[in-house]
Design a protein around this motif. Structure first.
Motif, PDB file in Angstrom:
ATOM      1  N   TYR A  24     -15.919  -1.034  -2.148  1.00 36.22           N
ATOM      2  CA  TYR A  24     -15.870  -0.321  -3.421  1.00 36.22           C
ATOM      3  C   TYR A  24     -14.595   0.498  -3.599  1.00 36.22           C
ATOM      4  O   TYR A  24     -14.753   1.759  -4.091  1.00 36.22           O
ATOM      5  CB  TYR A  24     -17.142   0.609  -3.743  1.00 36.22           C
ATOM      6  CG  TYR A  24     -18.303  -0.266  -4.095  1.00 36.22           C
ATOM      7  CD1 TYR A  24     -18.655  -0.682  -5.098  1.00 36.22           C
ATOM      8  CD2 TYR A  24     -19.272  -0.304  -2.862  1.00 36.22           C
ATOM      9  CE1 TYR A  24     -19.962  -1.656  -5.362  1.00 36.22           C
ATOM     10  CE2 TYR A  24     -20.567  -1.028  -3.089  1.00 36.22           C
ATOM     11  CZ  TYR A  24     -20.767  -1.779  -4.345  1.00 36.22           C
ATOM     12  OH  TYR A  24     -22.042  -2.387  -4.332  1.00 36.22           O
TER      13      TYR A  24
ATOM     14  N   HIS B 284     -14.091   2.993  -6.686  1.00 36.91           N
ATOM     15  CA  HIS B 284     -14.535   4.302  -6.999  1.00 36.91           C
ATOM     16  C   HIS B 284     -13.700   5.687  -6.167  1.00 36.91           C
ATOM     17  O   HIS B 284     -13.915   6.531  -6.651  1.00 36.91           O
ATOM     18  CB  HIS B 284     -16.012   4.196  -6.213  1.00 36.91           C
ATOM     19  CG  HIS B 284     -16.839   3.649  -7.036  1.00 36.91           C
ATOM     20  ND1 HIS B 284     -17.349   3.408  -8.067  1.00 36.91           N
ATOM     21  CD2 HIS B 284     -17.841   2.746  -6.195  1.00 36.91           C
ATOM     22  CE1 HIS B 284     -18.101   2.748  -8.416  1.00 36.91           C
ATOM     23  NE2 HIS B 284     -18.638   2.265  -7.499  1.00 36.91           N
TER      24      HIS B 284
ATOM     25  N   ASP C 125     -12.200   7.127  -9.385  1.00 34.30           N
ATOM     26  CA  ASP C 125     -12.957   7.494 -10.493  1.00 34.30           C
ATOM     27  C   ASP C 125     -13.094   8.997 -10.579  1.00 34.30           C
ATOM     28  O   ASP C 125     -13.322   9.596  -9.724  1.00 34.30           O
ATOM     29  CB  ASP C 125     -14.527   7.180 -10.187  1.00 34.30           C
ATOM     30  CG  ASP C 125     -15.402   7.073 -11.533  1.00 34.30           C
ATOM     31  OD1 ASP C 125     -15.356   8.177 -12.115  1.00 34.30           O
ATOM     32  OD2 ASP C 125     -16.452   6.316 -11.633  1.00 34.30           O
TER      33      ASP C 125
ATOM     34  N   ARG D  15     -14.988  11.052 -11.901  1.00 33.35           N
ATOM     35  CA  ARG D  15     -16.211  11.732 -11.541  1.00 33.35           C
ATOM     36  C   ARG D  15     -16.299  12.080 -10.099  1.00 33.35           C
ATOM     37  O   ARG D  15     -17.203  13.023  -9.586  1.00 33.35           O
ATOM     38  CB  ARG D  15     -17.380  10.892 -11.963  1.00 33.35           C
ATOM     39  CG  ARG D  15     -17.495  10.404 -13.523  1.00 33.35           C
ATOM     40  CD  ARG D  15     -18.727   9.386 -13.659  1.00 33.35           C
ATOM     41  NE  ARG D  15     -18.375   8.222 -13.005  1.00 33.35           N
ATOM     42  CZ  ARG D  15     -19.115   7.235 -12.770  1.00 33.35           C
ATOM     43  NH1 ARG D  15     -20.427   7.450 -13.193  1.00 33.35           N
ATOM     44  NH2 ARG D  15     -18.636   6.128 -12.156  1.00 33.35           N
TER      45      ARG D  15
ATOM     46  N   ARG E 248     -18.481  15.352  -6.832  1.00 29.95           N
ATOM     47  CA  ARG E 248     -19.273  14.159  -6.509  1.00 29.95           C
ATOM     48  C   ARG E 248     -20.741  14.907  -6.282  1.00 29.95           C
ATOM     49  O   ARG E 248     -21.570  13.803  -6.239  1.00 29.95           O
ATOM     50  CB  ARG E 248     -18.813  13.546  -4.843  1.00 29.95           C
ATOM     51  CG  ARG E 248     -17.416  12.782  -5.208  1.00 29.95           C
ATOM     52  CD  ARG E 248     -17.234  11.965  -3.988  1.00 29.95           C
ATOM     53  NE  ARG E 248     -16.936  12.647  -2.839  1.00 29.95           N
ATOM     54  CZ  ARG E 248     -15.602  13.339  -2.361  1.00 29.95           C
ATOM     55  NH1 ARG E 248     -14.702  13.015  -3.152  1.00 29.95           N
ATOM     56  NH2 ARG E 248     -15.564  13.932  -1.265  1.00 29.95           N
TER      57      ARG E 248
ATOM     58  N   HIS F 175     -22.762  14.093  -9.131  1.00 31.63           N
ATOM     59  CA  HIS F 175     -23.087  12.590  -9.197  1.00 31.63           C
ATOM     60  C   HIS F 175     -23.595  11.822  -8.241  1.00 31.63           C
ATOM     61  O   HIS F 175     -23.453  10.531  -7.751  1.00 31.63           O
ATOM     62  CB  HIS F 175     -21.580  11.876  -9.770  1.00 31.63           C
ATOM     63  CG  HIS F 175     -21.097  12.485 -11.136  1.00 31.63           C
ATOM     64  ND1 HIS F 175     -21.694  12.324 -12.169  1.00 31.63           N
ATOM     65  CD2 HIS F 175     -20.404  13.363 -11.204  1.00 31.63           C
ATOM     66  CE1 HIS F 175     -21.179  12.674 -13.213  1.00 31.63           C
ATOM     67  NE2 HIS F 175     -20.202  13.269 -12.659  1.00 31.63           N
TER      68      HIS F 175
ATOM     69  N   ASP G 297     -26.792  10.723  -7.234  1.00 29.69           N
ATOM     70  CA  ASP G 297     -27.505   9.999  -7.411  1.00 29.69           C
ATOM     71  C   ASP G 297     -26.743   8.550  -7.487  1.00 29.69           C
ATOM     72  O   ASP G 297     -27.298   7.610  -7.406  1.00 29.69           O
ATOM     73  CB  ASP G 297     -28.376  10.069  -8.525  1.00 29.69           C
ATOM     74  CG  ASP G 297     -29.645  11.096  -8.165  1.00 29.69           C
ATOM     75  OD1 ASP G 297     -29.698  11.358  -6.765  1.00 29.69           O
ATOM     76  OD2 ASP G 297     -30.048  11.761  -9.084  1.00 29.69           O
ATOM     77  N   GLU G 298     -25.743   8.519  -8.552  1.00 28.87           N
ATOM     78  CA  GLU G 298     -24.718   7.462  -8.714  1.00 28.87           C
ATOM     79  C   GLU G 298     -24.178   6.954  -7.365  1.00 28.87           C
ATOM     80  O   GLU G 298     -23.975   5.927  -7.040  1.00 28.87           O
ATOM     81  CB  GLU G 298     -24.063   7.779  -9.719  1.00 28.87           C
ATOM     82  CG  GLU G 298     -24.413   8.091 -11.083  1.00 28.87           C
ATOM     83  CD  GLU G 298     -23.301   8.945 -12.045  1.00 28.87           C
ATOM     84  OE1 GLU G 298     -22.495   8.078 -12.647  1.00 28.87           O
ATOM     85  OE2 GLU G 298     -23.493   9.870 -12.635  1.00 28.87           O
ATOM     86  N   ILE G 299     -23.771   8.110  -6.632  1.00 27.74           N
ATOM     87  CA  ILE G 299     -23.173   7.341  -5.350  1.00 27.74           C
ATOM     88  C   ILE G 299     -24.117   6.879  -4.375  1.00 27.74           C
ATOM     89  O   ILE G 299     -23.788   5.710  -4.127  1.00 27.74           O
ATOM     90  CB  ILE G 299     -22.499   8.677  -4.752  1.00 27.74           C
ATOM     91  CG1 ILE G 299     -21.125   9.064  -5.651  1.00 27.74           C
ATOM     92  CG2 ILE G 299     -22.160   8.188  -3.164  1.00 27.74           C
ATOM     93  CD1 ILE G 299     -20.715  10.623  -5.080  1.00 27.74           C
ATOM     94  N   ASP G 300     -25.214   7.521  -4.549  1.00 28.47           N
ATOM     95  CA  ASP G 300     -26.096   6.912  -3.536  1.00 28.47           C
ATOM     96  C   ASP G 300     -26.601   5.459  -4.011  1.00 28.47           C
ATOM     97  O   ASP G 300     -26.952   4.669  -3.013  1.00 28.47           O
ATOM     98  CB  ASP G 300     -27.411   7.621  -3.276  1.00 28.47           C
ATOM     99  CG  ASP G 300     -26.835   8.959  -2.450  1.00 28.47           C
ATOM    100  OD1 ASP G 300     -25.965   8.911  -1.673  1.00 28.47           O
ATOM    101  OD2 ASP G 300     -27.943   9.900  -2.255  1.00 28.47           O
ATOM    102  N   ALA G 301     -26.630   4.902  -5.207  1.00 29.23           N
ATOM    103  CA  ALA G 301     -26.925   4.022  -5.690  1.00 29.23           C
ATOM    104  C   ALA G 301     -26.411   2.763  -5.103  1.00 29.23           C
ATOM    105  O   ALA G 301     -26.841   1.601  -4.887  1.00 29.23           O
ATOM    106  CB  ALA G 301     -26.997   3.851  -7.287  1.00 29.23           C
TER     107      ALA G 301
END
Length: 819
Positions: free
Chosen positions: A277, A280, A283, A285, A292, A295, A297-301
């Motif tokens: 990825y 990212h 990004d 964010r 980080r 965010h 939860d978004e990273i772990d997704a």
């Protein structure tokens, strides 16, 4: 007993140490002495230390059962027991104490601090001034302050110190670690105090009093700096969520578990590229660690499924190629076969009666000076006949009481080439005991704890002078700047090394050799030099180049497999645990090396492994694996011996209290206090075995009571009833703790650019007053003129020439601007 090839060469050979009291802190302090050759006499009452009941148990003989953990803690010691005649036994013990060089006294942990008014060796009157041992006393909360008469326990001290609240799920309860972890830190402190006193023994005998509460705080000291700077989230973020960055946790791989930490931008970019990825990395964010974590939860997704595509070993090898901080998170069976530790001799045989198993070596590799590669634990009372003989009681020590409080290390000079937390903490230990510590930074390469975001503001607003963490960890030091990438800077450093006793460094393993400043090069100008190096896995092995932070060290030790609750993945603490543990061990190893240097006149290079320094924290589980062939699953906040023991919810949002019932008498006091009549009437609960079987029922009754009162009120009522209990303090409340502030553990002091901030004071005391801080942490290059003039005899013209060409300076500069 396992024999060392040459016991006379061991670092502490010839010293006699009396160890009196109980608990892991005392036992580990004594172990550090005995495994380096001292004659350590462990004194117990006939019932024995409570540690003897810690699992797993060994059936040594018909005479006694022995805890394997207790055996490891007591290798190479002698054992004596007290009889029933108090008057005669006190007289005998006093005679024995006067033959000792050091007395390690933990009686206050069981009997209360009033016992410290009666030294084991007798009173400090004129008749006794020529036979006074060095004395180190362990207390729960010190001799003064509102908590000084509180009933203590490792978990209680840890909770009050802020070292529990931050770990665990957002909804709680927070995680409690194994008691021994607090004991290891306190044991290192007791040992370091005693060795410092031995180094300064020409001034006479010293008495140090330590507070385990204040020592427990040391593992979260970093977070107090973050609170003051406004960088702390002031919340528990959840399992494997690290407050300053993300990802910084433990993830399931296709096989095994991988631990990762992405702090810097390049590290994050390297991880994104490795998992497929790369977009990212740019990004906004995710541009920095603090953004980080918002965010996470978004990273772990996307990170979690990506890491499942390879084994932990494959990820470790792949990420190592790009210098990304990643390590295997081993189970105990995996840890015990890792060649990086086997090659260093990290696991050693321990003998108890007819049983033999593997334990952890004392992690200070001093070569011919020790430590012993394992050893045997004595049976209780095995050495009674000898130590009651006139030969054993013949006076040996002729040391007077110290009359002036001169710092014991005032004649020692240290060159500090460390950055961050672990290395500076190790050097600060020596500075606090009075060593002249000269911290060397570069104007282009300052200590990264001054900051790592090199924006325009970093330079123009001198943000590098406004970090409280740096100020906390570098007190009592002189600070100079030298550009060690240039020959002129290296030449000045070598001139300083000529005058030094010790150099301590925690660079990556390849840095000093590339600069031509490795130990071989330094000894060409100072052959008696001691050098302590502190890489993650030690130098000279396949993993020596592994990048690591404090959390990485914790991951690599396997400790997360035994932290937290079974329903969660292996769990990190909320702080960079490996850093303070590495710092404590680095300081102790440096002190011991200086002691050997003073005895022999010879130098040596200490190749420390910071992961190996974490292994004593994991010792209960390593030993369990060795003895039983397996370990039990994570037990949450349950205690291996005591019950009830845990974290209980109180009235209010996220309010908790820790209590630990360590005796049947305390159990009766508890059921009376919480008015649990049905529990009080059940005689099967009068012994701890019965209480462990009914844990859920008992915990429910305690929670019913605790939810009706604030955490402070619950602690007060429990302590009033004689029960070890403490509020689970968030670290931001620790700064306002009434006990610590009455003891002046925190002091508000001014510092250039930073302004007034709350500084900690040294953790040892020779009087009831806090040990004074000599100076705040240096600003960049603050002491260039003093050091170059006083120590090297440089003229003003020579100093100005170094500054003109960018070798020295008092302002941080960009690398591109250094010319």
């Amino acid at each position: 007993m396992i024999k060392h090839e040459s016991t006379a060469s061991l670092a502490l050979a010839g010293l006699r140490v009396l160890e009196i009291g109980s608990g892991a802190a005392l036992a580990y302090a004594g172990k550090l002495f005995s495994d380096f050759g001292a004659e350590v006499i462990k004194v117990e009452d006939w019932e024995g230390d409570a540690l003897r009941s810690f699992p797993p148990l060994l059936a040594n003989s018909d005479r006694e059962q022995q805890s394997a953990l207790n055996a490891w803690l007591n290798t190479n010691k002698r054992s004596v027991t007290l009889g029933s005649n108090h008057v005669e036994e006190h007289a005998w013990l006093s005679r024995l104490a006067k033959t000792c060089d050091v007395v390690l006294d933990a009686r206050a942990l069981r009997e209360g601090i009033d016992v410290l008014r009666r030294p084991v060796y007798g009173t400090r009157d004129a008749a006794n001034t020529q036979n006074v041992p060095i004395e180190v006393c362990l207390t729960w909360f010190g001799e003064t302050g509102p908590y000084s008469h509180y009933v203590g326990a490792p978990a209680v001290c840890r909770a009050l110190a802020g070292a529990v609240y931050g770990s665990g799920a957002v909804e709680g309860p927070p995680h409690l670690p194994h008691d021994i972890q607090t004991g290891i830190v306190a044991g290192l402190a007791a040992f370091s105090s005693a060795i410092s006193a031995l180094l300064g023994e020409s001034d006479g005998s010293r008495r140090y009093v330590l507070s385990i509460h204040e020592l427990a705080f040391s593992v979260v000291e970093m977070e107090v700096g973050m609170v003051q700077d406004g960088r702390h989230p002031k919340a528990r973020l959840g399992v494997n969520r690290f407050c300053t960055t993300h990802p910084g946790g433990i993830y399931k791989a296709r096989e095994g578990w991988i631990g990762i930490f992405a702090h810097t931008g390049p590290q994050w970019a390297a991880l994104c590229a490795a998992i497929g990825y790369p977009e990212h990395a740019d990004d906004p964010r995710f541009e920095s660690g603090p953004t980080r974590i918002r965010h996470a939860d978004e990273i772990d997704a996307f990170l979690t499924p990506a890491l499942l595509t390879r084994t932990a070993t494959e990820w470790f090898e792949e990420l190592a190629k790009v210098k990304f901080p990643a390590v295997l998170v081993p189970t105990m069976d995996e840890l015990l076969v890792q060649s990086v530790h086997r090659e260093r001799g990290a696991f050693v045989p321990v003998q108890s009666g007819t049983n033999q198993f593997e334990g952890v070596v004392v992690p200070f590799p001093l070569g011919d000076a020790g430590p012993l590669p394992g050893g045997a634990a004595p049976l209780k009372g095995a050495d009674n006949p000898f130590y009651r003989s006139e030969d054993a009681l013949a006076p040996r020590v002729r040391r007077a009481c110290a009359t002036e409080m001169k710092p014991p290390l005032r004649k020692i000079r240290v060159i500090d080439l460390t950055m961050g937390w672990a290395g500076p903490l190790a050097a600060r230990t020596l500075a606090d005991f009075g060593a002249e510590v000269i911290k060397v930074e570069g104007a282009q390469y300052p200590d990264w704890w001054r900051g790592t975001h090199y924006t325009d503001a970093f330079y123009k607003e001198r943000l590098y002078e406004k970090n409280s963490n740096f100020a906390l960890m570098n007190r009592n030091k002189l600070g100079i700047t030298l550009d060690l990438t240039r020959q002129e800077g290296r030449a000045v450093l070598l001139e300083l090394v000529k005058t030094a006793d010790l150099v301590i460094e925690n660079y990556s393993t390849e840095v000093l050799p590339k600069l031509g400043l490795d130990y071989t090069a330094l000894t060409k100008v100072n052959e008696r030099l001691v050098m302590v190096s502190m890489p993650a896995f030690g130098a000279g092995n396949d993993w020596s180049g592994t990048r690591a932070y404090g959390g990485t060290l914790e991951q690599a030790s396997g400790l997360p497999h035994h932290t937290g609750f079974a329903q969660n993945p292996p769990s990190l603490t909320s702080y960079a645990y490996g850093d303070p543990v590495g710092g404590w061990n680095g300081g102790a190893a440096a002190l011991l090396s200086l002691f050997v240097q003073a005895r022999t006149g010879k130098g040596r290079h200490i190749n420390l492994s910071q992961v190996e320094c974490m292994l004593p924290m994991v010792a209960p589980f390593i030993i369990e694996q060795s003895v039983c062939g397996q370990t039990i699953p994570r037990q949450g906040n349950a205690h291996p011996v005591f019950a009830p023991h845990g974290v209980y919810q109180c009235a209010g949002s996220d309010e908790w209290v820790v209590l630990s019932i360590t005796s049947d008498t305390q159990w009766q006091a508890l059921v009376n206090l919480i008015e649990a009549r049905q529990l009080s009437a059940d005689v099967t609960l009068n012994q701890v075995e019965g209480r462990r079987l009914r844990k859920q029922e008992i915990d429910a009754q305690i929670n019913r009571w605790s939810r009706q009162r604030s955490a402070d009120r619950a602690m007060g009522e429990l302590q009033q009833a004689g029960i070890a209990a403490g509020v689970v303090n968030p670290v931001w409340r620790v700064l306002d703790d009434p006990h610590l502030n009455e003891r002046e553990f925190f002091k508000t002091i001014p510092r250039a650019y930073l302004g007034k901030y709350r500084a900690t004071t040294p953790w040892f005391r020779e009087t009831s007053a806090a040990t004074e801080m000599v100076r705040p942490a240096p600003t960049l290059g603050e002491h260039n003129l003093e050091v170059f003039d006083r120590i090297l005899g440089m003229t003003k013209e020579q100093q100005q020439a170094l500054e003109n060409c960018g070798i020295t300076g008092t302002e941080a500069t960009r690398k591109a601007d250094r010319q």
